[in-house]
Design an enzyme around this catalytic site. Structure first.
Site, PDB file in Angstrom:
ATOM      1  N   ASN A   1       0.946  -1.158  -0.043  1.00 39.62           N
ATOM      2  CA  ASN A   1      -0.048  -0.047   0.098  1.00 39.62           C
ATOM      3  C   ASN A   1       0.838   1.289   0.070  1.00 39.62           C
ATOM      4  O   ASN A   1       1.924   1.350   0.783  1.00 39.62           O
ATOM      5  CB  ASN A   1      -0.980  -0.027   1.218  1.00 39.62           C
ATOM      6  CG  ASN A   1      -0.450  -0.151   2.321  1.00 39.62           C
ATOM      7  OD1 ASN A   1       0.651  -0.844   2.681  1.00 39.62           O
ATOM      8  ND2 ASN A   1      -1.028   0.363   3.743  1.00 39.62           N
ATOM      9  N   ILE A   2       0.445   2.229  -0.678  1.00 41.96           N
ATOM     10  CA  ILE A   2       1.313   3.600  -0.846  1.00 41.96           C
ATOM     11  C   ILE A   2       0.193   4.604  -0.657  1.00 41.96           C
ATOM     12  O   ILE A   2      -0.792   5.002  -1.464  1.00 41.96           O
ATOM     13  CB  ILE A   2       1.662   3.501  -2.236  1.00 41.96           C
ATOM     14  CG1 ILE A   2       2.464   2.296  -2.714  1.00 41.96           C
ATOM     15  CG2 ILE A   2       2.553   4.975  -2.412  1.00 41.96           C
ATOM     16  CD1 ILE A   2       3.036   2.316  -4.095  1.00 41.96           C
ATOM     17  N   GLU A   3       0.351   5.515   0.584  1.00 38.49           N
ATOM     18  CA  GLU A   3      -0.450   6.254   0.981  1.00 38.49           C
ATOM     19  C   GLU A   3      -0.153   7.657   0.671  1.00 38.49           C
ATOM     20  O   GLU A   3       0.926   7.775   0.059  1.00 38.49           O
ATOM     21  CB  GLU A   3      -0.536   6.274   2.485  1.00 38.49           C
ATOM     22  CG  GLU A   3      -1.016   4.727   2.934  1.00 38.49           C
ATOM     23  CD  GLU A   3      -1.430   4.897   4.493  1.00 38.49           C
ATOM     24  OE1 GLU A   3      -0.931   5.606   5.304  1.00 38.49           O
ATOM     25  OE2 GLU A   3      -2.208   3.923   4.797  1.00 38.49           O
TER      26      GLU A   3
ATOM     27  N   CYS B   1      -4.056   0.648  -2.835  1.00 41.21           N
ATOM     28  CA  CYS B   1      -3.897  -0.430  -1.835  1.00 41.21           C
ATOM     29  C   CYS B   1      -2.804  -1.483  -2.556  1.00 41.21           C
ATOM     30  O   CYS B   1      -2.400  -1.286  -3.728  1.00 41.21           O
ATOM     31  CB  CYS B   1      -5.066  -1.360  -1.724  1.00 41.21           C
ATOM     32  SG  CYS B   1      -6.379  -0.399  -0.999  1.00 41.21           S
TER      33      CYS B   1
ATOM     34  N   GLU C   1      -2.998  -4.607  -3.064  1.00 41.86           N
ATOM     35  CA  GLU C   1      -3.700  -5.393  -4.124  1.00 41.86           C
ATOM     36  C   GLU C   1      -3.631  -4.774  -5.644  1.00 41.86           C
ATOM     37  O   GLU C   1      -3.035  -5.409  -6.423  1.00 41.86           O
ATOM     38  CB  GLU C   1      -4.962  -5.999  -3.938  1.00 41.86           C
ATOM     39  CG  GLU C   1      -5.208  -6.574  -2.659  1.00 41.86           C
ATOM     40  CD  GLU C   1      -5.389  -5.719  -1.498  1.00 41.86           C
ATOM     41  OE1 GLU C   1      -4.750  -4.633  -1.291  1.00 41.86           O
ATOM     42  OE2 GLU C   1      -6.168  -6.208  -0.730  1.00 41.86           O
TER      43      GLU C   1
ATOM     44  N   CYS D   1     -10.314  -4.747  -0.126  1.00 40.19           N
ATOM     45  CA  CYS D   1     -11.403  -3.576  -0.420  1.00 40.19           C
ATOM     46  C   CYS D   1     -12.316  -3.777  -1.466  1.00 40.19           C
ATOM     47  O   CYS D   1     -11.777  -4.561  -2.411  1.00 40.19           O
ATOM     48  CB  CYS D   1     -10.857  -2.174   0.003  1.00 40.19           C
ATOM     49  SG  CYS D   1     -10.286  -1.464  -1.702  1.00 40.19           S
TER      50      CYS D   1
ATOM     51  N   CYS E   1     -10.500  -2.807  -4.877  1.00 41.86           N
ATOM     52  CA  CYS E   1      -9.494  -3.841  -5.362  1.00 41.86           C
ATOM     53  C   CYS E   1     -10.065  -5.002  -5.812  1.00 41.86           C
ATOM     54  O   CYS E   1      -9.998  -5.528  -6.927  1.00 41.86           O
ATOM     55  CB  CYS E   1      -8.675  -4.195  -4.264  1.00 41.86           C
ATOM     56  SG  CYS E   1      -7.528  -2.808  -3.650  1.00 41.86           S
TER      57      CYS E   1
HETATM   58  N1  THU Z   1      -5.448  -1.269   2.336  1.00 45.03           N
HETATM   59  C1  THU Z   1      -4.785  -2.319   1.643  1.00 45.03           C
HETATM   60  O1  THU Z   1      -3.579  -2.014   1.124  1.00 45.03           O
HETATM   61  N2  THU Z   1      -5.476  -3.221   0.873  1.00 45.03           N
HETATM   62  C2  THU Z   1      -6.753  -3.592   1.366  1.00 45.03           C
HETATM   63  O2  THU Z   1      -7.558  -4.433   0.950  1.00 45.03           O
HETATM   64  C3  THU Z   1      -7.245  -2.726   2.496  1.00 45.03           C
HETATM   65  C4  THU Z   1      -6.505  -1.575   2.887  1.00 45.03           C
HETATM   66  C5  THU Z   1      -4.577  -0.247   2.864  1.00 45.03           C
HETATM   67  C6  THU Z   1      -5.106   1.057   2.442  1.00 45.03           C
HETATM   68  C7  THU Z   1      -4.321   1.960   3.239  1.00 45.03           C
HETATM   69  O3  THU Z   1      -3.127   2.208   3.173  1.00 45.03           O
HETATM   70  C8  THU Z   1      -4.473   1.152   4.690  1.00 45.03           C
HETATM   71  O4  THU Z   1      -4.476  -0.387   4.316  1.00 45.03           O
HETATM   72  C9  THU Z   1      -5.657   1.434   5.471  1.00 45.03           C
HETATM   73  O5  THU Z   1      -6.795   1.468   5.114  1.00 45.03           O
END
Ligand code: THU
Length: 139
Positions: free
Chosen positions: A45-47, A56, A58, A89, A92
């Protein structure tokens, strides 16, 4: 896939968390996508400070693969930071539906390397909206 191959894909998902950029949630996620050709694409994940642009793990893995010419996928393993199974999520799931067969594509939720729950894409996204629905709307 053999049990060993599933365990190896799970280990890749756990390893993919290492590069997670998650300063806002502090929640690392890793994914490992197995292409039909046998290649594994990792994603994390890259915020973003603006929150909305966050990607996300995935989707990172899927976009990396598609951007390198892959279109056929066999499985994905997903590992979160919590000591529990991490379900993908909705966004994804929809991205998976664009490229993956709803029944054949295998989704492994990794609690730890030796503890995975498996779902098909159809189980996680019944009635997915796809290109076929767009066709029905054409006049
Ligand atoms: N996140 C994912 O990378 N994949 C998911 O299926 C659910 C959420 C990440 C997004 C965000 O960076 C962190 O989890 C909190 O939501």
């Amino acid at each position: 896939m053999t049990e060993d191959q599933i365990r190896a894909l799970a280990a890749e998902a756990v390893a993919a968390k290492e590069f997670s950029y998650s300063p806002y949630s502090g929640f690392r996620v890793g994914a490992a996508l197995l292409a039909e050709c046998g290649k594994i694409y990792r994603g994390c994940n890259i915020e973003n400070a603006a929150y909305g642009p966050t990607n996300c793990a995935e989707r990172t893995a899927i976009f990396k693969a598609v951007s390198e010419g892959e279109r056929e996928f066999a499985a994905i393993a997903i590992a979160g930071d919590a000591d529990d199974y991490l379900y993908p999520c909705g966004v994804c799931r929809q991205v998976m539906a664009e490229f993956c067969d709803p029944d054949a594509f295998r989704i492994f939720l990794v609690k730890d390397r030796d503890d995975c729950k498996e779902f098909s894409l159809r189980e996680l996204l019944p009635g997915a909206f796809t290109a076929a629905d767009l066709e029905k709307g054409k006049r």
